[in-house]
Design a protein around this motif. Structure first.
Motif, PDB file in Angstrom:
ATOM      1  N   ILE A 122      37.390  47.261 100.430  1.00  0.00           N
ATOM      2  CA  ILE A 122      37.211  46.086 100.107  1.00  0.00           C
ATOM      3  C   ILE A 122      38.337  45.380  99.155  1.00  0.00           C
ATOM      4  N   ARG A 123      39.036  44.441  99.809  1.00  0.00           N
ATOM      5  CA  ARG A 123      40.191  43.736  99.302  1.00  0.00           C
ATOM      6  C   ARG A 123      39.809  42.557  98.362  1.00  0.00           C
ATOM      7  N   THR A 177      35.736  43.520 103.600  1.00  0.00           N
ATOM      8  CA  THR A 177      35.634  42.571 102.627  1.00  0.00           C
ATOM      9  C   THR A 177      34.619  41.393 102.842  1.00  0.00           C
ATOM     10  N   VAL A 200      43.096  37.739 102.020  1.00  0.00           N
ATOM     11  CA  VAL A 200      43.317  38.737 101.326  1.00  0.00           C
ATOM     12  C   VAL A 200      44.975  39.344 101.111  1.00  0.00           C
TER      13      VAL A 200
END
Ligand code: NI
Length: 188
Positions: free
Chosen positions: A3-4, A38, A52
């Motif tokens: 997950i960014r 994400t 992101v």
């Protein structure tokens, strides 16, 4: 997969014009995997790479998040959030997307954005559009889009030009939206 962090206003990177994708390689696939993870985690229904922090012309969209508690990013034109039943995921990837023929007819949706959290506002956009893009193998694809999909892809494509949905509002409405966001952040 990871997950960014999603960039939020007023991060200046959200105003950057993204560059075309030229390499259809494992690095691109890894970025797409991270973008989906994400987006589903947020949750949202669309995400552009610049959100992101990657200035590439790349979008992911899934109008059917299967999280039963998930709310769609833009809600329906009647302004109410719809409670979605758990549905099958429908992940779609758009590399170097282009709009070929926007309809003259406009549609209004109450839009939201993971980079402008908790803020929703009506935006008018062409109700239908023909879109050309490349898939993860670099192959060109074309499709006529309408409804929420047309709105969503136009919203995401705006991110590639450094444009947010609040940039479509009047100055007054945009200032009100940003003030509200400030208040929500301070309360949090
Ligand atoms: Ni957005």
């Amino acid at each position: 997969m990871a997950i960014r962090q999603i960039l939020e206003v007023p991060d200046p990177r959200l105003k950057v014009v993204s560059e075309p994708v030229t390499q259809f390689d494992d690095e691109l696939r890894a970025l797409v995997d991270d973008m989906f993870e994400t987006m589903y985690d947020a949750p949202g229904i669309g995400l552009a790479a610049i959100q992101v922090g990657v200035p590439k012309r790349l979008l992911v969209i899934d109008l059917q998040p299967d999280d039963p508690d998930a709310e769609p990013e833009p809600c329906d034109h009647d302004g109410h959030h719809h409670h979605h039943q758990p549905t099958k995921k429908e992940p779609r990837v758009f590399v170097n997307p282009e709009i070929l023929e926007p309809a003259e007819e406009l549609a209004t949706y109450s839009e939201g954005c993971l980079s402008v959290p908790e803020i929703y506002a009506d935006v008018d956009r062409p109700a239908r559009c023909r879109v050309r893009w490349q898939d993860l193998d670099g192959q060109f694809q074309e499709e006529e889009m309408e409804g929420l999909m047309a709105t969503c892809i136009q919203h995401e494509m705006d991110h590639l030009e450094g444009i947010l949905f609040i940039d479509h509002l009047s100055r007054l409405k945009r200032q009100m939206a940003l003030k509200k966001l400030d208040k929500l952040r301070k309360a949090a």
